[in-house]
Write a protein that holds these residues in place. Structure first.
Motif, PDB file in Angstrom:
ATOM      1  N   PRO A   6       0.811  -1.222   0.000  1.00  0.00           N
ATOM      2  CA  PRO A   6       0.000   0.000   0.000  1.00  0.00           C
ATOM      3  C   PRO A   6       0.836   1.260   0.000  1.00  0.00           C
ATOM      4  N   GLN A   7       1.997   1.217   0.613  1.00  0.00           N
ATOM      5  CA  GLN A   7       2.842   2.415   0.622  1.00  0.00           C
ATOM      6  C   GLN A   7       3.238   2.784  -0.800  1.00  0.00           C
ATOM      7  N   ASP A   9       1.590   2.520  -3.357  1.00  0.00           N
ATOM      8  CA  ASP A   9       0.501   3.135  -4.105  1.00  0.00           C
ATOM      9  C   ASP A   9       0.638   4.640  -4.194  1.00  0.00           C
ATOM     10  N   SER A  10       1.136   5.229  -3.126  1.00  0.00           N
ATOM     11  CA  SER A  10       1.177   6.689  -3.119  1.00  0.00           C
ATOM     12  C   SER A  10       2.518   7.248  -3.591  1.00  0.00           C
ATOM     13  N   ASP A 353       4.236  13.275  -5.811  1.00  0.00           N
ATOM     14  CA  ASP A 353       2.859  13.172  -5.355  1.00  0.00           C
ATOM     15  C   ASP A 353       2.578  14.275  -4.323  1.00  0.00           C
ATOM     16  N   LYS A 354       1.622  15.134  -4.639  1.00  0.00           N
ATOM     17  CA  LYS A 354       1.331  16.278  -3.751  1.00  0.00           C
ATOM     18  C   LYS A 354       0.762  15.832  -2.409  1.00  0.00           C
ATOM     19  N   THR A 355       0.186  14.627  -2.368  1.00  0.00           N
ATOM     20  CA  THR A 355      -0.357  14.178  -1.086  1.00  0.00           C
ATOM     21  C   THR A 355       0.751  13.679  -0.164  1.00  0.00           C
ATOM     22  N   VAL A 356       1.885  13.277  -0.761  1.00  0.00           N
ATOM     23  CA  VAL A 356       3.009  12.835   0.063  1.00  0.00           C
ATOM     24  C   VAL A 356       3.867  14.040   0.458  1.00  0.00           C
ATOM     25  N   TYR A 357       4.099  14.928  -0.507  1.00  0.00           N
ATOM     26  CA  TYR A 357       4.891  16.124  -0.243  1.00  0.00           C
ATOM     27  C   TYR A 357       3.948  17.316  -0.166  1.00  0.00           C
ATOM     28  N   GLY A 358       3.462  17.570   1.052  1.00  0.00           N
ATOM     29  CA  GLY A 358       2.443  18.595   1.247  1.00  0.00           C
ATOM     30  C   GLY A 358       2.942  20.008   0.994  1.00  0.00           C
TER      31      GLY A 358
ATOM     32  N   PRO B   6      -2.006   2.238   5.643  1.00  0.00           N
ATOM     33  CA  PRO B   6      -2.129   3.677   5.407  1.00  0.00           C
ATOM     34  C   PRO B   6      -3.048   3.949   4.223  1.00  0.00           C
ATOM     35  N   ALA B   8      -3.992   5.648   0.915  1.00  0.00           N
ATOM     36  CA  ALA B   8      -3.112   6.087  -0.173  1.00  0.00           C
ATOM     37  C   ALA B   8      -3.229   7.590  -0.417  1.00  0.00           C
ATOM     38  N   ALA B   9      -4.441   8.118  -0.350  1.00  0.00           N
ATOM     39  CA  ALA B   9      -4.630   9.511  -0.722  1.00  0.00           C
ATOM     40  C   ALA B   9      -4.887  10.409   0.495  1.00  0.00           C
ATOM     41  N   SER B  10      -4.325  10.035   1.638  1.00  0.00           N
ATOM     42  CA  SER B  10      -4.560  10.847   2.830  1.00  0.00           C
ATOM     43  C   SER B  10      -3.722  12.119   2.753  1.00  0.00           C
ATOM     44  N   ALA B  12      -0.932  14.948   3.825  1.00  0.00           N
ATOM     45  CA  ALA B  12       0.475  14.701   4.120  1.00  0.00           C
ATOM     46  C   ALA B  12       0.715  14.534   5.618  1.00  0.00           C
ATOM     47  N   ILE B  13      -0.028  15.266   6.434  1.00  0.00           N
ATOM     48  CA  ILE B  13       0.087  15.088   7.881  1.00  0.00           C
ATOM     49  C   ILE B  13      -1.253  14.595   8.387  1.00  0.00           C
TER      50      ILE B  13
END
Lengths: 534, 128
Positions: A6-7, A9-10, A353-358, B6, B8-10, B12-13
């Motif tokens: 799952p990790q 995936d993002s 990925d913008k969701t990983v790097y906010g 986790p 996937a699309a959560s 960042a924090i």
């Protein structure tokens, strides 16, 4: 290993492909290590002839020297597929326990090596081991064969609470000396960006800070100075890849390379600053030595000589306003960034990925601004040679804000566009610094800048002359006490003839819309928070 | 590993409560990393307790430094990808060279030069 799917995936597409490659390598790990060992021993039979051999992923190690919860280590392992192991070190047992727990929770305990030690002791232990082994191999210091494979880290991340200066020496010993990367944070801005603790700044970074609007760039240069001088003692040269002033701290990325020849250029890239911090805010800089390009005897090539510098090149009083000046530095006077490196990060940003790097929007804005900080150096009459890169200095360090100029002459502040337009109209380059919003960085000399301000007052914003005290900086700069009989030198007479046009259109910058160049308040109640105890 | 997967699309924090080895933790997610922050044994009842608990947890995680961490990951990526590629290539070259040499030894070289213990110009055995 069940969490690894799952990790992925993002992660971005490229990351994923690379991660899978690593995973495949891991699955065949037993075989490949066996092969590698065989290959290393030089035994051609160990590999087996029938199987196609795939080399091990090359070793790439990171040290998170002050790891606390291990968050950085966890992120490096999971977000950087080429990383083979991360050492997460902390002084306290409870932190190391937390690192182990978190690594297990993330399913990457095999790649996170948690150690409990003083960061310096851990880093010095690498060099201690290496020196001992080297001595055992070659007791008479006669180099035989290739050096033993080094355990030094590819990347060392120093992210302390406060200054990182105490770790510089150990870190330059423990990072690979063929271009290893040091990432350094210093959060003690009260020390490197103010005049409150000048003596402390000297003790930590080997230089005196600057007072004024440009103090954060001086802070970057002081820390680079501390690092460069520490490295120089070991014949190591630093190359700053990216030096940023962020929120309340500084973050510096430097490459470390064994190169005694480059170290010779350091004094000629180290400068002192004469600051008019009580008057008009201008500055003069001077290098400690001169890296001078001279012709060889045959006259067919050039090389660099490291010659002595003249005595003070600035008067004890400011040339523009007559106020007392103060001495700052020595500090690093070379370029703060490597533009190719910044470009490489920027090029990769659309893929992440913008969701990983906010924080990508801010990263893009800040890096783009840092990238544009570059102003072309004055032309070199001798033509390029190989060592130019080693001798490169920042030709136009620091920046100012039109408000401080207007404050000095007691006038209304010129708007940014008019002021930039005026400078461009005279043929100068204008850009900004990533350190402060509203900053102006230019290759125009201070004499021209003050001429523009005089013209601003004359053309656009008349001041109440009766309110300006005799002998003040404004009095001198606006030349209120000056009668025509007083002689000016030729150069300033030339500048006085320049025609200044406050052209707003010329001052406009056509850059990308919605770029977050400066983020003033990232979050509510933000700051370094409290120091960990225990 | 016992904890939940986790999203996937959560964001960042992200903070959630999880149980790991029988102990309760607050899980903070940032990037692809997830850290566990221990929750105090005594349950927070009053507002002050909640505030004190939050202050205590701040030592473990400062969200403002996410920028620093994001930037560092991307900077190391820009730095390391190139180096990893170079090293991979160097390792492959080395391997190919070795393979070529072995192939040379077995096929192309005339048999008389492959005597046992023959030495080449370097003085090495098995090098042609």
């Amino acid at each position: 290993m069940d969490t690894s799917e799952p990790q992925n995936d993002s992660v971005t597409a490229t990351d994923k492909a690379a991660a899978e490659e690593v995973n495949t390598a891991k699955e065949t790990g037993v075989d490949t290590t066996g092969e590698a060992a065989g290959a290393a021993n030089g035994d051609p039979k160990a590999g087996g002839k029938a199987r196609q051999r795939k080399p091990d992923p090359p070793k790439f190690t990171i040290l998170d020297a002050l790891s606390a919860t291990g968050l950085r280590a966890l992120r490096y392992v999971q977000e950087l597929p080429f990383v083979t192991s991360v050492t997460a070190n902390d002084l306290t047992a409870s932190a190391v326990e937390a690192i182990r727990r978190n690594a297990e929770h993330n399913g990457i305990a095999d790649k996170v090596n948690a150690t409990q030690s003083d960061a310096r002791a851990h880093m010095y232990s690498l060099i201690a081991q290496e020196v001992t082994q080297e001595h055992a191999r070659n007791p008479h210091l006669a180099r035989r064969g290739a050096p033993a494979p080094s355990k030094k880290y590819d990347v060392i991340d120093l992210d302390p609470y406060g200054t990182a200066a105490t770790f510089f020496d150990a870190a330059v010993h423990a990072v690979r000396d063929d271009g290893g990367l040091l990432c350094v944070t210093c959060t003690d801005s009260g020390v490197w960006a103010s005049h409150g603790y000048s003596e402390k700044a000297f003790a930590l970074y080997g230089g005196i800070p600057v007072k004024g609007f440009h103090s954060h760039e001086a802070g970057l240069r002081l820390i680079l100075n501390g690092l460069a001088q520490t490295a120089a003692k070991q014949g190591l040269a630093i190359e700053p890849l990216l030096s940023l002033s962020i929120d309340y701290y500084l973050r510096i990325f430097v490459r470390i390379k064994k190169s005694p020849a480059s170290v010779k250029f350091l004094a000629g890239k180290t400068m002192i600053v004469y600051s008019c911090d009580q008057g008009c805010g201008s500055w003069e800089t001077q290098m400690l030595l001169r890296n001078k390009k001279v012709s060889n005897n045959k006259g067919n090539n050039f090389f660099y000589k490291h010659g002595l510098s003249m005595g003070p090149t600035a008067d004890s009083h400011c040339a523009h306003c007559g106020s007392k000046t103060h001495l700052s530095g020595p500090m690093y006077g070379g370029p703060l960034h490597n533009r190719e490196f910044i470009q490489r990060i920027l090029d990769d940003l659309p893929n992440v990925d913008k969701t990983v790097y906010g924080t990508t929007a801010r990263i893009e804005g800040m890096l783009q601004t840092a990238f544009e900080e570059f102003l072309p150096p004055p032309p070199d009459p001798h033509g390029p040679i190989k060592d130019d890169e080693l001798a490169a200095i920042e030709p136009y360090p620091f920046y100012f804000h039109p408000t401080t100029l207007a404050g000095t002459v007691h006038s209304i502040c010129p708007d940014e566009e008019s002021f930039r337009g005026a400078l461009r109209g005279l043929g100068y380059e204008v850009t900004r610094s990533h350190c402060k919003p509203g900053s102006i960085k230019t290759n125009a000399p201070w004499a021209v800048i003050w001429h523009i301000m005089r013209e601003w007052v004359r053309q656009k914003a008349p001041v109440k002359v009766e309110n300006i005290k005799e002998g003040s900086a404004a009095y001198k700069i606006l030349r209120l006490g000056k009668d025509d009989s007083e002689k000016t030198d030729e150069a300033s007479a030339e500048i006085d003839k320049l025609e200044v046009v406050f052209d707003k259109a010329a001052g406009q910058d056509k850059t990308k819309k919605n770029l977050v160049r400066y983020q003033v308040n990232p979050k509510e109640n933000w700051g370094p928070l409290s120091r960990a105890r225990g | 590993m016992a904890s939940k997967k986790p999203k996937a699309a959560s964001a960042a924090i992200d903070k959630t409560r999880v149980v790991h080895d029988g102990q309760e933790y607050t899980e903070v997610k940032e990037g692809l990393g997830r850290i566990l922050i221990p929750v105090s044994a005594n349950a927070a009842t009053t507002e002050e307790d909640v505030q004190a608990e939050e202050d205590r947890q701040k030592v473990f995680y400062n969200p403002i430094q996410q920028f620093n961490r994001d930037l560092t990951v991307l900077a190391i990526k820009a730095y390391g990808e190139e180096i990893a590629a170079q090293r991979r290539k160097a390792a492959e070259n080395k391997l190919n060279k070795k393979k070529r040499k072995r192939a040379d030894n077995e096929e192309t070289r005339p048999p008389e030069t492959r005597k046992a213990g023959a030495r080449c110009s370097h003085g090495w055995v098995g090098c042609y």
